[in-house]
Design a protein around this motif. Structure first.
Motif, mmCIF file in Angstrom:
data_model
loop_
_atom_site.group_PDB
_atom_site.id
_atom_site.type_symbol
_atom_site.label_atom_id
_atom_site.label_comp_id
_atom_site.label_asym_id
_atom_site.label_seq_id
_atom_site.Cartn_x
_atom_site.Cartn_y
_atom_site.Cartn_z
ATOM 1 N N TRP A 1 0.867 -1.191 0.000
ATOM 2 C CA TRP A 1 0.000 0.000 0.000
ATOM 3 C C TRP A 1 0.894 1.229 0.000
ATOM 4 O O TRP A 1 1.762 1.370 0.877
ATOM 5 C CB TRP A 1 -0.909 -0.005 1.235
ATOM 6 C CG TRP A 1 -1.893 -1.141 1.251
ATOM 7 C CD1 TRP A 1 -1.739 -2.378 0.711
ATOM 8 C CD2 TRP A 1 -3.189 -1.132 1.859
ATOM 9 N NE1 TRP A 1 -2.853 -3.145 0.942
ATOM 10 C CE2 TRP A 1 -3.753 -2.411 1.642
ATOM 11 C CE3 TRP A 1 -3.924 -0.174 2.574
ATOM 12 C CZ2 TRP A 1 -5.034 -2.749 2.110
ATOM 13 C CZ3 TRP A 1 -5.184 -0.508 3.043
ATOM 14 C CH2 TRP A 1 -5.734 -1.787 2.798
ATOM 15 N N ILE B 1 -9.303 -0.595 -1.310
ATOM 16 C CA ILE B 1 -9.324 -1.140 0.057
ATOM 17 C C ILE B 1 -10.509 -2.097 0.209
ATOM 18 O O ILE B 1 -10.389 -3.171 0.799
ATOM 19 C CB ILE B 1 -9.376 0.014 1.091
ATOM 20 C CG1 ILE B 1 -8.041 0.777 1.037
ATOM 21 C CG2 ILE B 1 -9.673 -0.513 2.490
ATOM 22 C CD1 ILE B 1 -7.898 1.896 2.031
ATOM 23 N N THR C 1 -3.137 5.119 -1.872
ATOM 24 C CA THR C 1 -3.882 5.966 -0.931
ATOM 25 C C THR C 1 -3.306 7.388 -0.938
ATOM 26 O O THR C 1 -2.121 7.578 -1.213
ATOM 27 C CB THR C 1 -3.817 5.418 0.515
ATOM 28 O OG1 THR C 1 -2.468 5.536 1.006
ATOM 29 C CG2 THR C 1 -4.257 3.969 0.597
ATOM 30 N N SER D 1 -13.464 3.238 6.432
ATOM 31 C CA SER D 1 -12.013 3.059 6.508
ATOM 32 C C SER D 1 -11.377 4.386 6.902
ATOM 33 O O SER D 1 -11.937 5.456 6.643
ATOM 34 C CB SER D 1 -11.448 2.560 5.171
ATOM 35 O OG SER D 1 -11.623 3.536 4.185
ATOM 36 N N SER E 1 -7.358 6.471 7.836
ATOM 37 C CA SER E 1 -5.913 6.466 8.048
ATOM 38 C C SER E 1 -5.652 7.450 9.180
ATOM 39 O O SER E 1 -6.469 8.335 9.453
ATOM 40 C CB SER E 1 -5.157 6.857 6.780
ATOM 41 O OG SER E 1 -5.365 8.211 6.480
ATOM 42 N N SER F 1 -11.525 -0.694 9.030
ATOM 43 C CA SER F 1 -10.085 -0.813 8.794
ATOM 44 C C SER F 1 -9.377 0.485 9.165
ATOM 45 O O SER F 1 -9.980 1.559 9.144
ATOM 46 C CB SER F 1 -9.803 -1.154 7.326
ATOM 47 O OG SER F 1 -10.155 -0.079 6.497
ATOM 48 N N CYS G 1 -5.507 2.417 8.550
ATOM 49 C CA CYS G 1 -4.182 2.418 7.934
ATOM 50 C C CYS G 1 -3.207 3.175 8.818
ATOM 51 O O CYS G 1 -3.484 4.302 9.228
ATOM 52 C CB CYS G 1 -4.209 3.169 6.612
ATOM 53 S SG CYS G 1 -5.033 2.306 5.314
ATOM 54 N N ASN H 1 1.077 -5.967 3.358
ATOM 55 C CA ASN H 1 -0.150 -6.543 3.917
ATOM 56 C C ASN H 1 -0.438 -7.879 3.248
ATOM 57 O O ASN H 1 -0.261 -8.031 2.043
ATOM 58 C CB ASN H 1 -1.313 -5.573 3.724
ATOM 59 C CG ASN H 1 -1.078 -4.277 4.471
ATOM 60 O OD1 ASN H 1 -0.644 -4.294 5.630
ATOM 61 N ND2 ASN H 1 -1.300 -3.158 3.819
ATOM 62 N N LEU I 1 -3.017 -1.695 9.183
ATOM 63 C CA LEU I 1 -2.587 -1.938 7.806
ATOM 64 C C LEU I 1 -1.352 -1.088 7.509
ATOM 65 O O LEU I 1 -1.318 0.100 7.839
ATOM 66 C CB LEU I 1 -3.731 -1.620 6.839
ATOM 67 C CG LEU I 1 -4.871 -2.642 6.946
ATOM 68 C CD1 LEU I 1 -6.182 -2.063 6.442
ATOM 69 C CD2 LEU I 1 -4.513 -3.925 6.188
ATOM 70 N N ARG J 1 1.694 0.810 5.383
ATOM 71 C CA ARG J 1 1.818 1.574 4.130
ATOM 72 C C ARG J 1 3.249 2.067 3.965
ATOM 73 O O ARG J 1 3.913 2.396 4.952
ATOM 74 C CB ARG J 1 0.872 2.785 4.134
ATOM 75 C CG ARG J 1 -0.590 2.390 4.071
ATOM 76 C CD ARG J 1 -1.482 3.599 3.899
ATOM 77 N NE ARG J 1 -1.398 4.527 5.017
ATOM 78 C CZ ARG J 1 -1.914 5.747 5.006
ATOM 79 N NH1 ARG J 1 -2.525 6.188 3.923
ATOM 80 N NH2 ARG J 1 -1.814 6.531 6.064
#
Ligand SMILES: [Zn+2]
Length: 264
Positions: free
Chosen positions: A5, A51, A66, A158, A160, A181, A183, A190, A199, A201
């Motif tokens: 990611w 995602i 992302t 989702s 981040s 989720s 990030c 992942n 997750l 990145r």
């Protein structure tokens, strides 16, 4: 199944936005570099998935794109290029940045969804969540989530994390806020069994070359893992606040510089 990611921020045409703290602008890439990145991603043969597809268990080796914060260039410069190549990405929005100079407006977000892009949340104020109380963390999630859901008329689940801050309380609050989720900004690959609330990145910097992106597409991120581990040493020894001051000083940033546009 492996999935790398990539974490982008802004993409600019000629010059990066002025008045941005160095700690933020070092993650902004030019359109020219971004095009080169897309070329090597496409040439790698990896499937670029969203995602949602990953969460549904897309078992192909893949890449996920992302964009954090909601910078205007990510919508107006990066997104048309993604569309040109038939690629999808997720844009993580900070509510209080929407409509500010250098950031997206509501129209940008609506158009991104019409174009098949995914939207996630990136906090209400962009505060670092590890220094917030439980109530504040919940408010950061809920307020941004409600803003995006009422704008888009769809569920947003989702997120981040600003500054990549992650701990057990933040994860518990994310679950309580109905997120599926989270990030982080910690490098990693992942795969099946990776926690959906941690997750990994790989951060893309202005200096990230096409060959480095090619390496990421081959799931080789050893250099980034070592770099990340080395940065944890002063961070753990000095504490987050002092580390942030040191980092700003090392980057030659004056206190308060760029605060009008972007308060990290
Ligand atoms: Zn951010």
């Amino acid at each position: 199944m492996k999935s790398v990611w990539l974490m982008y921020h802004d993409v600019y045409r000629e010059e990066p936005l002025q008045g941005i703290p160095r700690s933020a602008s070092m993650y902004h890439v030019s359109e020219k570099i971004f095009k080169q990145h897309l070329s090597v991603i496409i040439a790698s043969g990896r499937k670029v998935i969203t995602i949602t597809e990953f969460l549904k268990g897309n078992f192909e080796d893949s890449v996920v794109l992302t964009f954090d914060d909601g910078w205007r260039g990510s919508f107006e410069i990066a997104m048309p290029l993604l569309q040109k190549f038939g690629l999808k990405a997720t844009f993580f929005i900070t509510k209080d940045f929407v409509g500010r100079k250098g950031f997206c407006d509501r129209e940008n977000i609506l158009r991104a969804v019409s174009a098949g892009m995914e939207i996630g949340l990136h906090g209400t104020t962009h505060r670092m969540l590890a220094s917030c109380s439980r109530e504040e963390i919940l408010w950061e999630f809920y307020t941004c989530k409600q803003f995006l859901e009422s704008l888009l008329g769809q569920k947003i689940d989702s997120a981040s994390l600003p500054g990549g801050d992650l701990n057990r309380i933040i994860i518990a609050c994310a679950k309580e806020a109905g997120l599926k989720s989270l990030c982080a900004s910690r490098p990693g690959i992942n795969k099946i069994g990776t926690s959906l609330f941690n997750l990994k990145r790989v951060a893309i910097r202005e200096s990230t070359s096409a060959s480095e992106v090619q390496r990421y597409c081959n799931y080789n991120i050893n250099k980034e893992l070592i770099r990340w581990a080395l940065f944890q040493v002063p961070y753990l020894l000095m504490g987050k606040k002092n580390y942030a001051y040191l980092r700003r000083w090392l980057l030659g940033e004056r206190r308060g510089e760029g605060d009008i546009l972007f308060k990290p």
